[in-house]
Design a protein around this motif. Structure first.
Motif, PDB file in Angstrom:
ATOM      1  N   UNK A 110      67.152  70.826 -11.532  1.00  0.00           N
ATOM      2  CA  UNK A 110      67.691  71.410 -11.792  1.00  0.00           C
ATOM      3  C   UNK A 110      68.165  71.961 -12.964  1.00  0.00           C
ATOM      4  N   UNK A 111      68.340  73.015 -12.575  1.00  0.00           N
ATOM      5  CA  UNK A 111      68.069  74.049 -13.867  1.00  0.00           C
ATOM      6  C   UNK A 111      68.510  73.429 -14.621  1.00  0.00           C
ATOM      7  N   UNK A 112      69.024  72.874 -14.794  1.00  0.00           N
ATOM      8  CA  UNK A 112      69.684  72.364 -16.855  1.00  0.00           C
ATOM      9  C   UNK A 112      68.370  71.934 -16.942  1.00  0.00           C
ATOM     10  N   UNK A 113      67.028  71.438 -16.093  1.00  0.00           N
ATOM     11  CA  UNK A 113      65.743  70.936 -16.751  1.00  0.00           C
ATOM     12  C   UNK A 113      64.906  71.791 -17.458  1.00  0.00           C
ATOM     13  N   UNK A 114      65.069  72.840 -16.907  1.00  0.00           N
ATOM     14  CA  UNK A 114      64.717  74.421 -17.746  1.00  0.00           C
ATOM     15  C   UNK A 114      64.717  74.868 -18.884  1.00  0.00           C
ATOM     16  N   UNK A 151      65.856  88.490 -10.474  1.00  0.00           N
ATOM     17  CA  UNK A 151      65.735  87.732  -9.375  1.00  0.00           C
ATOM     18  C   UNK A 151      64.125  88.052  -8.507  1.00  0.00           C
ATOM     19  N   UNK A 152      64.227  89.920  -7.854  1.00  0.00           N
ATOM     20  CA  UNK A 152      63.694  89.579  -6.311  1.00  0.00           C
ATOM     21  C   UNK A 152      62.008  89.715  -7.650  1.00  0.00           C
ATOM     22  N   UNK A 153      62.186  89.464  -8.847  1.00  0.00           N
ATOM     23  CA  UNK A 153      60.738  89.888  -9.421  1.00  0.00           C
ATOM     24  C   UNK A 153      60.380  88.212  -9.355  1.00  0.00           C
ATOM     25  N   UNK A 154      60.884  87.579  -9.572  1.00  0.00           N
ATOM     26  CA  UNK A 154      59.745  86.444  -9.840  1.00  0.00           C
ATOM     27  C   UNK A 154      59.008  86.317  -8.663  1.00  0.00           C
ATOM     28  N   UNK A 155      57.471  86.221  -8.873  1.00  0.00           N
ATOM     29  CA  UNK A 155      56.387  85.534  -8.028  1.00  0.00           C
ATOM     30  C   UNK A 155      56.333  83.898  -8.456  1.00  0.00           C
ATOM     31  N   UNK A 156      56.828  83.240  -7.040  1.00  0.00           N
ATOM     32  CA  UNK A 156      56.463  81.591  -7.000  1.00  0.00           C
ATOM     33  C   UNK A 156      55.146  81.552  -7.318  1.00  0.00           C
ATOM     34  N   UNK A 177      63.352  82.353 -10.649  1.00  0.00           N
ATOM     35  CA  UNK A 177      63.666  82.912  -9.335  1.00  0.00           C
ATOM     36  C   UNK A 177      65.469  81.885  -8.893  1.00  0.00           C
ATOM     37  N   UNK A 178      65.712  82.149  -7.742  1.00  0.00           N
ATOM     38  CA  UNK A 178      67.671  81.684  -7.058  1.00  0.00           C
ATOM     39  C   UNK A 178      67.799  80.049  -7.752  1.00  0.00           C
ATOM     40  N   UNK A 179      66.414  79.658  -7.736  1.00  0.00           N
ATOM     41  CA  UNK A 179      66.642  78.170  -7.723  1.00  0.00           C
ATOM     42  C   UNK A 179      66.280  77.410  -8.976  1.00  0.00           C
ATOM     43  N   UNK A 180      65.887  78.507  -9.509  1.00  0.00           N
ATOM     44  CA  UNK A 180      66.369  77.975 -11.182  1.00  0.00           C
ATOM     45  C   UNK A 180      65.126  78.187 -12.154  1.00  0.00           C
ATOM     46  N   UNK A 181      63.749  77.701 -10.652  1.00  0.00           N
ATOM     47  CA  UNK A 181      62.918  78.045 -11.529  1.00  0.00           C
ATOM     48  C   UNK A 181      62.492  79.070 -12.272  1.00  0.00           C
ATOM     49  N   UNK A 182      61.941  79.039 -13.487  1.00  0.00           N
ATOM     50  CA  UNK A 182      61.437  80.140 -14.090  1.00  0.00           C
ATOM     51  C   UNK A 182      59.467  80.846 -13.911  1.00  0.00           C
ATOM     52  N   UNK A 183      59.488  81.891 -14.642  1.00  0.00           N
ATOM     53  CA  UNK A 183      58.138  82.280 -14.696  1.00  0.00           C
ATOM     54  C   UNK A 183      58.332  83.472 -15.788  1.00  0.00           C
ATOM     55  N   UNK A 184      57.189  82.774 -16.367  1.00  0.00           N
ATOM     56  CA  UNK A 184      57.514  84.008 -17.480  1.00  0.00           C
ATOM     57  C   UNK A 184      55.394  84.958 -17.386  1.00  0.00           C
TER      58      UNK A 184
END
Length: 283
Positions: free
Chosen positions: A242-246, A48-53, A75-82
């Protein structure tokens, strides 16, 4: 992955494609995804700490590398990056800039990039005029152009439709004085929409492909941020908070696999296509 390669059919191409000089690339032997990336697909979620906002995207211009160069990061709030990292020996950022302008000219050009997944590509009428106008610099041909593409995320699956709105990096808030320098030989920015089946929400995402020349070619660092679009130089998150929306991990992993496969194969052909076709804009 061997079954994936041998079981998939090549996409259909327009009638008359066989007569074009670059048709040979449609029939070429395709490269598989490298073993080290197959291992990542088997365990794709990074730290998670390697997620780049998305707000930190300009760190791509910094020397060296960043945490999380390849993988899926929550990310801690559920957002996601690839993210993906592709070495492209013998290729330069100049070639890549040309490619992203040139390949929009007609569907076969899109198909030779990834003959198992790239079903079709269309532009708006005014965008065809733009990319074929010899008075417009190549750098401008990749900005403000909308690509309507049809592609499968994984070979053998049903294709989906996507809109890729390529944008001037200045509109993404990037330091444009660093583009076409040692820091960045070319960068491609897009607001993307993946159109999903009826009854499911479409998927917005921001895409950045960042090229940097090296001693033996160039390297591509790709970033996707799900749920975002850039507007007036700032990111807007369009999904419910909402993390469920990802989108589900399966869909996100499919996108990563697609990215691995198509850029492995683009790296294999781009230098040759460029040397043969760089002055041949109109189909």
């Amino acid at each position: 992955m061997e079954d994936f390669m041998t079981g998939a059919k090549r996409v259909p191409v327009p009638e008359g494609s066989e007569s074009k000089s670059y048709y040979k690339y449609y029939n070429r032997e395709l490269l598989p995804i490298p073993d080290e990336k197959i291992e990542i697909l088997n365990d794709p979620i990074g730290k998670p700490e390697e997620y780049m906002p998305i707000e930190d995207m300009n760190k791509l211009f910094d020397p060296g590398y960043l945490p999380g160069e390849i993988g899926i990061f929550y990310a801690p709030d559920g957002k996601v990056g690839v993210s993906n990292f592709t070495k492209m020996p013998g290729v330069t950022g100049e070639m890549a800039e040309w490619w992203f302008a040139w390949h929009g000219g007609e569907p076969l050009r899109y198909a030779i990039w990834d003959p198992l997944d790239h079903y079709g590509l269309e532009l708006e009428p005014e965008d065809y005029v733009k990319i074929f106008d010899p008075s417009i610099p190549v750098a401008e041909k990749t900005r403000g152009v909308l690509h309507h593409v049809t592609e499968s995320l994984v070979a053998g699956q049903d294709p989906v439709k996507c809109d890729l709105a390529f944008t001037d990096p200045a509109e993404f808030g990037m330091p444009v004085d660093k583009i076409h320098t040692d820091a960045c030989s070319f960068v491609l920015c897009a607001n993307v929409t993946i159109f999903t089946p009826e009854g499911m929400p479409n998927i917005p995402l921001v895409c950045v492909h960042f090229f940097r020349d090296t001693e033996d070619g160039c390297e591509l660092r790709s970033r996707y941020w799900f749920g975002y679009q850039m507007k007036d130089g700032k990111p807007e998150y369009l999904l419910p908070d909402d993390p469920a929306a990802v989108p589900p991990l399966e869909v996100i992993t499919d996108l990563e696999q697609h990215n691995f496969f198509e850029y492995t194969n683009l790296a294999a052909i781009l230098a040759n296509v460029y040397s043969e076709e760089k002055d041949n804009w109109k189909p």
